[in-house]
Design an enzyme around this catalytic site. Structure first.
Site, PDB file in Angstrom:
ATOM      1  CB  SER A 135       6.232  -1.345   3.977  1.00 20.43           C
ATOM      2  OG  SER A 135       5.279  -1.270   5.008  1.00 20.43           O
ATOM      3  CE  LYS A 161       4.807   2.089   5.395  1.00 24.08           C
ATOM      4  NZ  LYS A 161       3.918   2.661   4.355  1.00 24.08           N
ATOM      5  CE  LYS A 163       2.360  -0.839   7.203  1.00 24.48           C
ATOM      6  NZ  LYS A 163       1.459   0.199   6.663  1.00 24.48           N
ATOM      7  CG  ASP A 188       2.044   3.549   7.634  1.00 23.12           C
ATOM      8  OD1 ASP A 188       1.180   4.286   8.165  1.00 23.12           O
ATOM      9  OD2 ASP A 188       1.840   2.941   6.556  1.00 23.12           O
ATOM     10  CD  GLU A 213       2.660   5.823   5.284  1.00 22.42           C
ATOM     11  OE1 GLU A 213       3.844   5.421   5.327  1.00 22.42           O
ATOM     12  OE2 GLU A 213       1.813   5.344   4.511  1.00 22.42           O
ATOM     13  CG  ASP A 238      -1.478   5.741   3.161  1.00 17.55           C
ATOM     14  OD1 ASP A 238      -2.285   5.815   2.233  1.00 17.55           O
ATOM     15  OD2 ASP A 238      -0.952   4.648   3.488  1.00 17.55           O
ATOM     16  CE  LYS A 262      -0.526   3.177   0.241  1.00 15.28           C
ATOM     17  NZ  LYS A 262      -1.171   2.593   1.447  1.00 15.28           N
ATOM     18  N   GLY A 290       2.395   1.678  -1.425  1.00 15.13           N
ATOM     19  CA  GLY A 290       2.056   0.381  -2.003  1.00 15.13           C
ATOM     20  C   GLY A 290       0.974  -0.289  -1.191  1.00 15.13           C
TER      21      GLY A 290
HETATM   22  O1  OSB Z   1      -0.359   1.853   4.863  1.00 16.72           O
HETATM   23  O2  OSB Z   1       1.110   1.925   3.373  1.00 16.72           O
HETATM   24  C1  OSB Z   1       0.224   1.294   3.956  1.00 16.72           C
HETATM   25  C2  OSB Z   1       0.031  -2.310   2.693  1.00 16.72           C
HETATM   26  C3  OSB Z   1      -1.328  -2.458   2.569  1.00 16.72           C
HETATM   27  C4  OSB Z   1      -2.161  -1.416   2.907  1.00 16.72           C
HETATM   28  C5  OSB Z   1      -1.621  -0.216   3.394  1.00 16.72           C
HETATM   29  C6  OSB Z   1      -0.247  -0.054   3.507  1.00 16.72           C
HETATM   30  C7  OSB Z   1       0.586  -1.131   3.170  1.00 16.72           C
HETATM   31  C8  OSB Z   1       2.039  -1.086   3.293  1.00 16.72           C
HETATM   32  C9  OSB Z   1       2.854  -2.026   2.415  1.00 16.72           C
HETATM   33  O3  OSB Z   1       2.636  -0.374   4.067  1.00 16.72           O
HETATM   34  C10 OSB Z   1       3.411  -1.340   1.230  1.00 16.72           C
HETATM   35  C11 OSB Z   1       3.928  -2.302   0.185  1.00 16.72           C
HETATM   36  O4  OSB Z   1       5.062  -2.741   0.302  1.00 16.72           O
HETATM   37  O5  OSB Z   1       3.175  -2.612  -0.756  1.00 16.72           O
HETATM   38 MG    MG Z   2       0.444   3.849   4.957  1.00 21.52          MG
END
Ligand code: OSB
Ligand code: MG
Length: 371
Positions: A135, A161, A163, A188, A213, A238, A262, A290
């Site tokens: 990510s 992925k 952001k 995302d 996402e 999510d 999650k 994650g």
């Molecule tokens: O939205 O998936 C998310 C990290 C912290 C809080 C929310 C998210 C994320 C990530 C990172 O996208 C995922 C990872 O590599 O742990």
């Molecule tokens: Mg997310």
């Protein structure tokens, strides 16, 4: 299984590189670590709530409060026959799912150590290694993003992925797509949009994305349904999915076609498994999200992702994507086929590096529950 003692630590871990999302930019990652002792066995749990309420309404502060004042007293004297009893024991506490999930994780760790089974085996996982991606946070500009992504691809990640947020969406995604025409790519938004933004986001639909996402607010299940109707690309939820109930309703409404699971967000591994089972029965693909976990939470994520319905790569990257030094002695490494091995040891299958725990601890309490 009766809990004798709980140690709770507030940790602040320095990230290797800043992580920027639509809700903010972090250079450190806070979490709570639990060390729980039951029947003479030690187990670990991680609470994924961050320092600020940007991703979730839960924070390190609210979790500490709920654990100390409500969850620990609720489990005092309880003889658990399995960690799957735990959700019922804390059901009188509304919400606060990340706080609950932390103690549940430690119970699974202890239970596995007691039975000589890995968490993967306890949950019914099948895979010995799971497909993972990375990510990537919002970068300075699209060119920097392409450069960052190229480094992760060189490291061996075969699913990316990125952001996105208003003003940093279509152009960023197009830049990555034209630089890497074949890479499995998804975006995302972490709830940054409203339905009115749909038209502007439509070009995303032509970029061969695996999924989009959480474009809209956590509470906008119905609006996600309206948005999904306008896109061929699957919408993945999510933040909106906090329970099996939400998952069922979202699928019935057509609010999404994919779910990010999650364990922390939904109150624990048991609830996460229920959501998996529901989606598996309906052939809805799921993947393991994650939250920049330490090795403790990462071990838990890998075990959950070994269940057969986790058919899309997880946000479970190698340790060195997040931290130079982790609090577990075990480090997770990326295999050549963009997978990570699921831990084989009993329970979570990880041990703590006490020196690192001490180094990153801001606050610690120790409670005896058997007196
Ligand atoms: O939205 O998936 C998310 C990290 C912290 C809080 C929310 C998210 C994320 C990530 C990172 O996208 C995922 C990872 O590599 O742990
Ligand atoms: Mg997310």
């Amino acid at each position: 299984m009766k809990i004798e003692q709980i140690d709770m630590y507030h940790l602040r871990m320095p990230l290797k590189s800043p992580f920027e999302t639509s809700f903010g930019r972090s250079i450190t990652r806070d979490c709570l670590l639990l060390r729980v002792y039951a029947d003479g066995i030690e187990g670990f749990g991680e609470c994924a709530a961050d320092w600020d309420p940007g991703y979730s309404s839960e924070t390190v502060g609210t979790s500490w409060h709920i654990l100390e004042e409500f969850i620990f007293p609720a489990v005092k004297g309880v003889d658990f026959s399995s960690p799957s009893d735990f959700p019922q024991v804390v059901a009188f506490i509304r919400g606060n799912r990340m706080a609950k999930a932390a103690l549940e994780m430690a119970l699974w760790d202890i239970y596995g150590k007691q039975l000589g089974k890995s968490l993967k085996e306890l949950l019914g996982g099948k895979k010995e290694r799971v497909e993972v991606g990375v990510s990537v946070g919002i970068q300075k500009d699209p060119a920097t993003l392409v450069n960052t992504v190229s480094k992760y691809i060189e490291d061996g990640y075969r699913r990316i992925k990125i952001k996105i947020k208003p003003g940093r969406d279509v152009q960023d995604t197009q830049a990555v797509r034209s630089a890497f025409p074949q890479i499995r790519l998804q975006v995302d938004a972490n709830s940054a949009y409203t339905l009115e933004d749909a038209q502007r986001l439509l070009p995303l639909d032509d970029l061969n994305l695996l999924l989009i996402e959480q474009p809209l607010d956590e509470e906008d299940l119905w609006d996600h349904h309206k948005l999904q109707k306008q896109f061929r690309t699957p919408i993945c939820l999510d933040e909106s999915i906090l329970s099996k109930q939400h998952a069922r309703q979202a699928l019935e409404m057509g609010s999404c076609r994919v779910i990010n699971i999650k364990a922390g967000r939904v109150g624990g591994l048991w609830e996460g498994k229920q959501i998996h089972d529901l989606c598996y029965q309906q052939s809805i693909p799921v993947w393991c999200g994650g939250m920049l976990e330490t090795g403790v939470g990462r071990a838990s994520n890998l075990a959950l992702a070994s269940l057969p319905g986790f058919t899309l790569p997880g946000d479970i990257s190698a340790t060195d994507r997040y931290y130079d030094e982790d609090i577990t002695n075990e480090r997770f490494v990326l295999n050549g086929d963009s997978t990570i091995d699921v831990p084989r040891g009993d329970g979570l299958g990880v041990t703590l590096n006490d020196k690192a725990v001490t180094k990153y601890t801001l606050r610690h309490i120790s409670l005896k529950l058997d007196t």
